[in-house]
Design a protein around this motif. Structure first.
Motif, PDB file in Angstrom:
ATOM      1  N   THR A  50       0.694  -1.096  -0.139  1.00  0.00           N
ATOM      2  CA  THR A  50       0.330   0.177  -0.106  1.00  0.00           C
ATOM      3  C   THR A  50       0.872   1.388   0.076  1.00  0.00           C
ATOM      4  OG1 THR A  50      -1.739  -0.807   1.120  1.00  0.00           O
ATOM      5  CG2 THR A  50      -2.038   1.015   1.368  1.00  0.00           C
ATOM      6  N   ALA A  51       1.865   0.972   1.089  1.00  0.00           N
ATOM      7  CA  ALA A  51       2.958   2.477   0.740  1.00  0.00           C
ATOM      8  C   ALA A  51       3.337   2.380  -0.209  1.00  0.00           C
ATOM      9  CB  ALA A  51       3.921   2.388   1.647  1.00  0.00           C
ATOM     10  N   VAL A  52       4.097   1.489  -1.014  1.00  0.00           N
ATOM     11  CA  VAL A  52       4.377   1.775  -2.550  1.00  0.00           C
ATOM     12  C   VAL A  52       4.051   2.132  -3.726  1.00  0.00           C
ATOM     13  CG1 VAL A  52       6.018   0.090  -3.884  1.00  0.00           C
ATOM     14  CG2 VAL A  52       6.142  -0.030  -1.721  1.00  0.00           C
ATOM     15  N   ILE A  53       2.770   1.163  -3.440  1.00  0.00           N
ATOM     16  CA  ILE A  53       1.250   2.270  -4.528  1.00  0.00           C
ATOM     17  C   ILE A  53       1.065   3.706  -4.002  1.00  0.00           C
ATOM     18  CG2 ILE A  53      -1.173   1.905  -5.204  1.00  0.00           C
ATOM     19  CD1 ILE A  53      -0.908  -0.893  -4.213  1.00  0.00           C
ATOM     20  N   ALA A  54       1.162   4.601  -2.995  1.00  0.00           N
ATOM     21  CA  ALA A  54       1.049   5.029  -3.244  1.00  0.00           C
ATOM     22  C   ALA A  54       1.827   6.354  -2.798  1.00  0.00           C
ATOM     23  CB  ALA A  54       0.175   5.840  -0.715  1.00  0.00           C
ATOM     24  N   GLU A  55       3.170   5.781  -2.799  1.00  0.00           N
ATOM     25  CA  GLU A  55       4.111   6.925  -3.276  1.00  0.00           C
ATOM     26  C   GLU A  55       4.591   6.858  -4.859  1.00  0.00           C
ATOM     27  OE1 GLU A  55       9.140   7.343  -2.616  1.00  0.00           O
ATOM     28  OE2 GLU A  55       8.148   5.720  -1.816  1.00  0.00           O
ATOM     29  N   ALA A  56       4.003   5.822  -5.362  1.00  0.00           N
ATOM     30  CA  ALA A  56       4.287   5.186  -7.039  1.00  0.00           C
ATOM     31  C   ALA A  56       2.728   6.704  -7.308  1.00  0.00           C
ATOM     32  CB  ALA A  56       3.688   4.517  -7.796  1.00  0.00           C
ATOM     33  N   ILE A  57       1.962   6.746  -7.053  1.00  0.00           N
ATOM     34  CA  ILE A  57       0.864   7.550  -7.481  1.00  0.00           C
ATOM     35  C   ILE A  57      -0.184   8.120  -6.749  1.00  0.00           C
ATOM     36  CG2 ILE A  57      -1.290   7.098  -9.071  1.00  0.00           C
ATOM     37  CD1 ILE A  57      -0.607   3.586  -9.526  1.00  0.00           C
ATOM     38  N   PRO A  58       0.880   9.496  -6.499  1.00  0.00           N
ATOM     39  CA  PRO A  58       1.058  10.452  -5.091  1.00  0.00           C
ATOM     40  C   PRO A  58      -1.045  11.064  -5.127  1.00  0.00           C
ATOM     41  CG  PRO A  58       2.655  11.096  -6.025  1.00  0.00           C
ATOM     42  CD  PRO A  58       1.967   9.830  -7.353  1.00  0.00           C
ATOM     43  N   GLU A  59      -2.023  11.255  -6.097  1.00  0.00           N
ATOM     44  CA  GLU A  59      -2.648  11.259  -6.088  1.00  0.00           C
ATOM     45  C   GLU A  59      -4.054  10.055  -5.736  1.00  0.00           C
ATOM     46  OE1 GLU A  59      -3.015  14.910  -5.600  1.00  0.00           O
ATOM     47  OE2 GLU A  59      -0.848  14.759  -5.755  1.00  0.00           O
ATOM     48  N   ALA A  60      -3.256   8.908  -5.860  1.00  0.00           N
ATOM     49  CA  ALA A  60      -4.937   7.986  -6.087  1.00  0.00           C
ATOM     50  C   ALA A  60      -5.457   8.219  -5.085  1.00  0.00           C
ATOM     51  CB  ALA A  60      -3.639   6.429  -6.815  1.00  0.00           C
ATOM     52  N   GLU A  61      -6.684   7.432  -5.001  1.00  0.00           N
ATOM     53  CA  GLU A  61      -7.102   6.632  -3.742  1.00  0.00           C
ATOM     54  C   GLU A  61      -7.256   4.996  -3.918  1.00  0.00           C
ATOM     55  OE1 GLU A  61     -11.710   7.156  -1.849  1.00  0.00           O
ATOM     56  OE2 GLU A  61     -11.792   7.609  -3.902  1.00  0.00           O
ATOM     57  N   ILE A  62      -6.787   4.622  -2.437  1.00  0.00           N
ATOM     58  CA  ILE A  62      -6.666   3.761  -2.732  1.00  0.00           C
ATOM     59  C   ILE A  62      -7.827   2.369  -1.836  1.00  0.00           C
ATOM     60  CG2 ILE A  62      -4.685   1.696  -1.938  1.00  0.00           C
ATOM     61  CD1 ILE A  62      -2.939   4.106  -2.727  1.00  0.00           C
ATOM     62  N   PHE A  63      -8.042   2.049  -2.313  1.00  0.00           N
ATOM     63  CA  PHE A  63      -8.703   0.936  -1.466  1.00  0.00           C
ATOM     64  C   PHE A  63      -7.734  -0.540  -0.943  1.00  0.00           C
ATOM     65  CE2 PHE A  63     -11.760   3.373  -3.234  1.00  0.00           C
ATOM     66  CZ  PHE A  63     -13.003   3.535  -2.872  1.00  0.00           C
ATOM     67  N   ALA A  64      -7.347  -0.558   0.096  1.00  0.00           N
ATOM     68  CA  ALA A  64      -6.308  -1.987   0.918  1.00  0.00           C
ATOM     69  C   ALA A  64      -7.560  -2.192   1.389  1.00  0.00           C
ATOM     70  CB  ALA A  64      -5.877  -0.707   2.136  1.00  0.00           C
ATOM     71  N   VAL A  65      -7.889  -3.865   0.972  1.00  0.00           N
ATOM     72  CA  VAL A  65      -8.736  -4.711   1.114  1.00  0.00           C
ATOM     73  C   VAL A  65      -7.753  -5.841   1.821  1.00  0.00           C
ATOM     74  CG1 VAL A  65     -10.124  -6.510   0.333  1.00  0.00           C
ATOM     75  CG2 VAL A  65      -9.819  -4.758  -0.981  1.00  0.00           C
ATOM     76  N   GLU A  66      -8.097  -6.287   3.743  1.00  0.00           N
ATOM     77  CA  GLU A  66      -7.555  -6.988   4.137  1.00  0.00           C
ATOM     78  C   GLU A  66      -8.802  -8.193   5.218  1.00  0.00           C
ATOM     79  OE1 GLU A  66      -5.303  -9.614   5.488  1.00  0.00           O
ATOM     80  OE2 GLU A  66      -4.391  -8.603   3.963  1.00  0.00           O
ATOM     81  N   PRO A  67      -9.294  -8.753   4.787  1.00  0.00           N
ATOM     82  CA  PRO A  67      -9.359  -9.930   5.115  1.00  0.00           C
ATOM     83  C   PRO A  67      -9.276 -10.184   7.612  1.00  0.00           C
ATOM     84  CG  PRO A  67      -9.431 -10.847   3.892  1.00  0.00           C
ATOM     85  CD  PRO A  67      -8.351  -9.850   3.638  1.00  0.00           C
ATOM     86  N   SER A  68      -7.343 -10.228   7.258  1.00  0.00           N
ATOM     87  CA  SER A  68      -6.999 -10.673   8.441  1.00  0.00           C
ATOM     88  C   SER A  68      -7.189  -9.811   9.529  1.00  0.00           C
ATOM     89  CB  SER A  68      -6.041 -10.754   8.368  1.00  0.00           C
ATOM     90  OG  SER A  68      -5.263 -11.322   9.448  1.00  0.00           O
ATOM     91  N   ALA A  69      -8.019  -9.751  10.799  1.00  0.00           N
ATOM     92  CA  ALA A  69      -7.875  -8.449  11.856  1.00  0.00           C
ATOM     93  C   ALA A  69      -6.802  -8.049  11.811  1.00  0.00           C
ATOM     94  CB  ALA A  69      -8.794  -9.292  12.447  1.00  0.00           C
ATOM     95  N   GLY A  70      -5.812  -9.543  12.511  1.00  0.00           N
ATOM     96  CA  GLY A  70      -4.500  -8.635  12.991  1.00  0.00           C
ATOM     97  C   GLY A  70      -4.069  -7.931  11.762  1.00  0.00           C
ATOM     98  N   LEU A  71      -3.059  -8.514  10.513  1.00  0.00           N
ATOM     99  CA  LEU A  71      -2.610  -8.083  10.151  1.00  0.00           C
ATOM    100  C   LEU A  71      -3.481  -7.055   9.469  1.00  0.00           C
ATOM    101  CD1 LEU A  71      -1.980 -10.609   7.125  1.00  0.00           C
ATOM    102  CD2 LEU A  71      -0.934 -10.066   8.531  1.00  0.00           C
ATOM    103  N   ARG A  72      -4.682  -6.293   9.525  1.00  0.00           N
ATOM    104  CA  ARG A  72      -5.392  -5.020   9.638  1.00  0.00           C
ATOM    105  C   ARG A  72      -5.313  -4.210  10.623  1.00  0.00           C
ATOM    106  NH1 ARG A  72     -10.272  -7.348   9.463  1.00  0.00           N
ATOM    107  NH2 ARG A  72     -10.780  -6.773  11.113  1.00  0.00           N
ATOM    108  N   THR A  73      -4.811  -4.934  12.144  1.00  0.00           N
ATOM    109  CA  THR A  73      -4.435  -4.246  12.867  1.00  0.00           C
ATOM    110  C   THR A  73      -2.930  -3.657  12.417  1.00  0.00           C
ATOM    111  OG1 THR A  73      -5.135  -5.049  14.535  1.00  0.00           O
ATOM    112  CG2 THR A  73      -3.257  -3.986  15.162  1.00  0.00           C
TER     113      THR A  73
END
Length: 242
Positions: A50-73
């Motif tokens: 997600t961080a790589v995407i945000a840096e590469a495309i500075p204006e993009a709106e990003i939807f980060a999909v993650e079903p694991s509660a632990g990883l989502r934390t």
């Protein structure tokens, strides 16, 4: 919903971060000219991609999909710690096929995740791309070896020192069918040379070769393109010409 990462989530960011030293520049190159529009990070994990995407495309709106509660934390902590990410990233606690996504997408990124999809789920994924990718949009994914049903002996997959503690993950795999492996992961924590914690878990991984992937995509009206460097197993997906 079963969380395959419930036992290992606290270690994932520590132990996967070094692998992004190679993945990050290749992913940046693959997405920096992506079509305008919302971006989906499939199985965003702790947010390295997600961080790589945000840096590469500075204006993009990003939807980060993650079903694991632990990883989502970990993912939410990473997003919250960065003003730019906090403004642009929406974290969705769902599997991809159940997520509330925009109707048209400029880019979909699925790194280190496609083996979690069964053949039926993969077909639904390709249908989602065919229906929602912008005309000049693309998806980027990688295929992790192996692509054949072989047993893999145990080896240390990654290790990381943090303060006085060393964290280690060992991995081995057993072929359970012509199209699946079961990975056996052991996460260990050492203080000096003393083992102070150990967690073990298993999960199923669906095998996908490049030829299988290419055929599945063709049936959905999509095309597969190799991406350099080829040793990373990274590909882009676009709509097939009308």
């Amino acid at each position: 919903m079963n969380d395959e990462y419930a036992e290992s989530a606290e270690f994932i960011d520590l132990l996967i971060s070094p692998f992004w030293n190679d993945l990050a520049p290749a992913l940046t190159e693959a997405i920096k000219t992506a079509a305008p529009g919302p971006v989906v990070d499939v199985g965003a994990g702790s947010g390295c991609g997600t961080a790589v995407i945000a840096e590469a495309i500075p204006e993009a709106e990003i939807f980060a999909v993650e079903p694991s509660a632990g990883l989502r934390t970990a993912l939410l902590a990473r997003v919250n710690a960065d003003d730019s990410l906090r403004e642009r990233v929406t974290v969705l606690p769902d599997k991809l096929l159940a997520a509330d996504l925009p109707e048209q997408l400029g880019l979909v990124v699925a790194m280190n995740v496609i083996g979690h999809f069964s053949p039926t789920e993969r077909q639904a994924f390709w249908e989602l791309l065919a229906a929602r990718l912008a005309p000049d949009g693309r998806a980027v994914l990688n295929l992790q070896p192996p692509s054949e049903p072989v047993d893999i002996p145990e080896a240390v997959a990654a290790t990381r020192q943090v303060g006085r503690r060393r964290y280690e993950v060992r991995a081995r795999a057993r072929a359970t069918s012509d199209t699946t492996l079961t990975w056996h992961m052991t996460y260990r924590t050492y203080q000096a040379e003393t083992l102070v914690d150990e967690r073990a878990l298993n999960y199923t991984w669906h095998l996908v070769s490049e030829s299988v992937l290419r055929g599945e995509l063709a049936r959905a009206g999509l095309r597969l393109h190799t991406t350099e460097p080829t040793d990373l197993g990274m590909f882009t997906i676009t709509r097939a010409p009308a």
